[in-house]
Design a protein around this motif. Structure first.
Motif, mmCIF file in Angstrom:
data_model
loop_
_atom_site.group_PDB
_atom_site.id
_atom_site.type_symbol
_atom_site.label_atom_id
_atom_site.label_comp_id
_atom_site.label_asym_id
_atom_site.label_seq_id
_atom_site.Cartn_x
_atom_site.Cartn_y
_atom_site.Cartn_z
ATOM 1 N N CYS A 291 0.776 -1.262 -0.005
ATOM 2 C CA CYS A 291 0.018 0.060 0.019
ATOM 3 C C CYS A 291 0.869 1.331 -0.055
ATOM 4 O O CYS A 291 1.865 1.335 0.577
ATOM 5 C CB CYS A 291 -0.884 -0.032 1.262
ATOM 6 S SG CYS A 291 -1.911 1.177 1.249
ATOM 7 N N VAL A 292 0.424 2.440 -0.900
ATOM 8 C CA VAL A 292 0.953 3.741 -0.613
ATOM 9 C C VAL A 292 -0.067 4.589 -0.331
ATOM 10 O O VAL A 292 -1.310 4.605 -0.915
ATOM 11 C CB VAL A 292 1.404 3.943 -2.263
ATOM 12 C CG1 VAL A 292 2.078 5.369 -2.210
ATOM 13 C CG2 VAL A 292 2.342 2.924 -2.620
ATOM 14 N N THR A 293 0.290 5.066 0.973
ATOM 15 C CA THR A 293 -0.808 5.999 1.416
ATOM 16 C C THR A 293 -0.583 7.692 1.235
ATOM 17 O O THR A 293 0.431 8.078 1.660
ATOM 18 C CB THR A 293 -0.723 5.750 3.099
ATOM 19 O OG1 THR A 293 -1.243 4.419 3.339
ATOM 20 C CG2 THR A 293 -1.849 6.696 3.681
ATOM 21 N N LEU A 294 -1.437 7.986 0.692
ATOM 22 C CA LEU A 294 -1.566 9.405 0.012
ATOM 23 C C LEU A 294 -1.764 10.417 1.233
ATOM 24 O O LEU A 294 -2.657 11.239 0.899
ATOM 25 C CB LEU A 294 -2.180 9.589 -1.127
ATOM 26 C CG LEU A 294 -2.280 8.522 -2.325
ATOM 27 C CD1 LEU A 294 -3.390 8.604 -3.219
ATOM 28 C CD2 LEU A 294 -0.906 8.548 -2.723
ATOM 29 N N ARG A 295 -0.992 10.456 2.540
ATOM 30 C CA ARG A 295 -1.445 11.221 3.472
ATOM 31 C C ARG A 295 -0.052 11.526 3.999
ATOM 32 O O ARG A 295 0.742 10.727 3.717
ATOM 33 C CB ARG A 295 -2.360 10.713 4.503
ATOM 34 C CG ARG A 295 -3.925 10.667 3.980
ATOM 35 C CD ARG A 295 -4.596 9.675 5.001
ATOM 36 N NE ARG A 295 -4.621 10.298 6.341
ATOM 37 C CZ ARG A 295 -5.003 9.319 7.357
ATOM 38 N NH1 ARG A 295 -5.638 8.245 7.256
ATOM 39 N NH2 ARG A 295 -4.955 9.841 8.330
ATOM 40 N N ASN A 307 7.976 -1.835 4.593
ATOM 41 C CA ASN A 307 7.216 -1.230 3.265
ATOM 42 C C ASN A 307 5.965 -1.820 2.952
ATOM 43 O O ASN A 307 5.704 -1.471 1.857
ATOM 44 C CB ASN A 307 8.415 -1.322 2.158
ATOM 45 C CG ASN A 307 9.510 -0.535 2.250
ATOM 46 O OD1 ASN A 307 9.431 0.418 2.805
ATOM 47 N ND2 ASN A 307 10.567 -0.848 1.776
ATOM 48 N N ALA A 308 5.295 -2.532 3.966
ATOM 49 C CA ALA A 308 3.819 -3.137 3.524
ATOM 50 C C ALA A 308 3.012 -1.916 3.359
ATOM 51 O O ALA A 308 2.215 -2.033 2.530
ATOM 52 C CB ALA A 308 3.396 -3.527 4.600
ATOM 53 N N ASN A 309 3.136 -0.676 3.892
ATOM 54 C CA ASN A 309 2.423 0.510 3.763
ATOM 55 C C ASN A 309 3.652 1.681 3.824
ATOM 56 O O ASN A 309 4.396 1.725 4.558
ATOM 57 C CB ASN A 309 1.715 0.709 4.804
ATOM 58 C CG ASN A 309 0.597 1.854 4.453
ATOM 59 O OD1 ASN A 309 0.587 2.547 3.541
ATOM 60 N ND2 ASN A 309 -0.277 2.408 5.408
ATOM 61 N N VAL A 310 3.597 2.755 2.871
ATOM 62 C CA VAL A 310 4.546 3.841 2.680
ATOM 63 C C VAL A 310 3.681 4.966 2.736
ATOM 64 O O VAL A 310 2.826 5.082 1.983
ATOM 65 C CB VAL A 310 5.342 3.548 1.499
ATOM 66 C CG1 VAL A 310 6.294 4.608 1.328
ATOM 67 C CG2 VAL A 310 5.947 2.251 1.429
ATOM 68 N N LEU A 311 4.199 5.858 3.500
ATOM 69 C CA LEU A 311 3.397 7.351 3.668
ATOM 70 C C LEU A 311 4.166 8.320 2.545
ATOM 71 O O LEU A 311 5.364 8.305 2.840
ATOM 72 C CB LEU A 311 3.626 7.920 4.909
ATOM 73 C CG LEU A 311 2.516 7.395 6.026
ATOM 74 C CD1 LEU A 311 2.856 7.947 7.403
ATOM 75 C CD2 LEU A 311 1.212 7.806 5.701
#
Length: 352
Positions: A291-295, A307-311
């Motif tokens: 996931c790439v989080t656009l916040r 890097n499971a989720n990257v801000l």
């Protein structure tokens, strides 16, 4: 035991599915649907797909400013609570419906049950942050999805009736995954498994700021390959007001909002997910899709490991860099074991 459940938005419908099933095995539940999400694709379809009982009350509040929306809900919820006299009022998450339900119950001295308590982004410019803080501070039972949430409450001196029970959204994913696997959404939109990016953008911090949304769209234009975007009605209207033409973005498939099962299928089969949604961040983790989080911040800091989720915020270059990152496909179970609903109902029943 009689529980009044207040719902109003897509994430809450998903969370309510497993909890309502568990409540109704031995207890009474009254459902209030505020109508915060009123589009059929954002509301009705979830009740049908997730087998959530038809709401006993529908407030039809619709859109409006935060003050108008919350006030209208508060007036109507108070009347219903006086009529129904429940043992508990149960609210989920951090929407205006959450705040209205908790305020109405607190004024009437009805114990408030907050499912998904203790989340913090530490950004009070987000209306969701204000809603969740206020709700936690008037709640009688606080059901947290992780150790981080428990610690956040402890920092605010909230320690009584705080329980780490895991995440009800994990219950929902486990229950519905096999059904979602039968979805025909990939065929319907002409996409192949692991050959597309899934996009969702709806938060005001992105859609109300033209520079931010243009930076995000600039990244989308440079990401090669198919990009699938089930677009939120509010986002669609905002982009139209800016005069932005999504048809100019190569490889972008814009589709109407979809149901939970189709969304779960798209999340599981995506190459990577780009989103500003808290719920989608978690669902991405549950189905083990990067996931790439656009916040600029996230309440779900547990998902940021490896890097499971990257801000990335709304930074074009950071978005493009994150899309290229690789991560471990074996995410550790940090949100419970899928029996959160049973724990919640047992604790409430035991404390009657």
């Amino acid at each position: 035991m009689k529980i009044v459940t207040v719902l109003g938005a897509r994430p809450q419908f998903i969370k309510a599915g497993p909890v309502s099933r568990e409540i109704r095995k031995n207890h009474e539940e009254i459902i209030i649907h505020t109508g915060q999400h009123y589009d059929a694709n954002m509301s009705d379809i979830f009740f049908t797909e997730l087998n959530i009982p038809k709401p006993d009350y529908h407030l039809n509040v619709g859109s409006g400013s935060h003050g108008v929306q919350t006030a209208n809900m508060l007036i109507q919820i108070e009347e219903i609570l006086l009529k129904e006299t429940p043992d508990y009022v149960l609210v989920y998450g951090d929407t205006n419906s959450t705040l209205a339900g908790s305020l109405a119950a607190s004024k009437l001295h009805i114990p408030i049950v907050h499912v998904e308590a203790g989340l913090r982004s530490f950004n009070k410019k987000m209306p969701e942050e204000v809603n969740r803080i206020l709700t936690d501070h008037v709640s009688s039972f606080l059901f947290c999805p992780s150790d981080t949430s428990v610690n956040n409450l402890k920092e605010e001196n909230i320690t009584k009736h705080v329980y780490n029970v895991g995440d009800v959204m994990y219950d929902a994913v486990r229950y519905n995954q096999d059904i979602a696997d039968k979805s025909t959404i990939l065929t319907d939109i002409g996409a192949a498994s692991k050959d597309y990016y899934l996009i969702t953008v709806h938060r005001a911090e992105n859609t109300e700021d033209r520079e931010r949304i243009e930076n995000i769209l600039a990244a989308f234009s440079q990401i090669e390959g198919t990009k699938v975007w089930p677009i939120h009605p509010r986002t669609k209207n905002k982009l139209l007001s800016y005069g932005i033409d999504l048809d100019k973005i190569p490889g972008l498939k814009v589709i109407e909002p979809i149901g939970y099962l189709d969304m779960l299928c798209l999340e599981k089969n995506a190459k990577k997910i780009l989103t500003d949604s808290g719920g989608v961040q978690k669902e991405a983790y549950f189905v083990q899709t990067p996931c790439v989080t656009l916040r600029d911040e996230t309440e779900w800091i547990e998902t940021l490991k490896d890097n499971a989720n990257v801000l990335v915020g709304a930074n074009t270059e950071k978005i493009l860099e994150a899309v290229q990152l690789t991560c471990d496909s074996d995410y550790p179970p940090i949100f419970g074991s899928g029996n959160t609903s049973e724990q919640i109902v047992k604790i409430l029943s035991d404390n009657q």
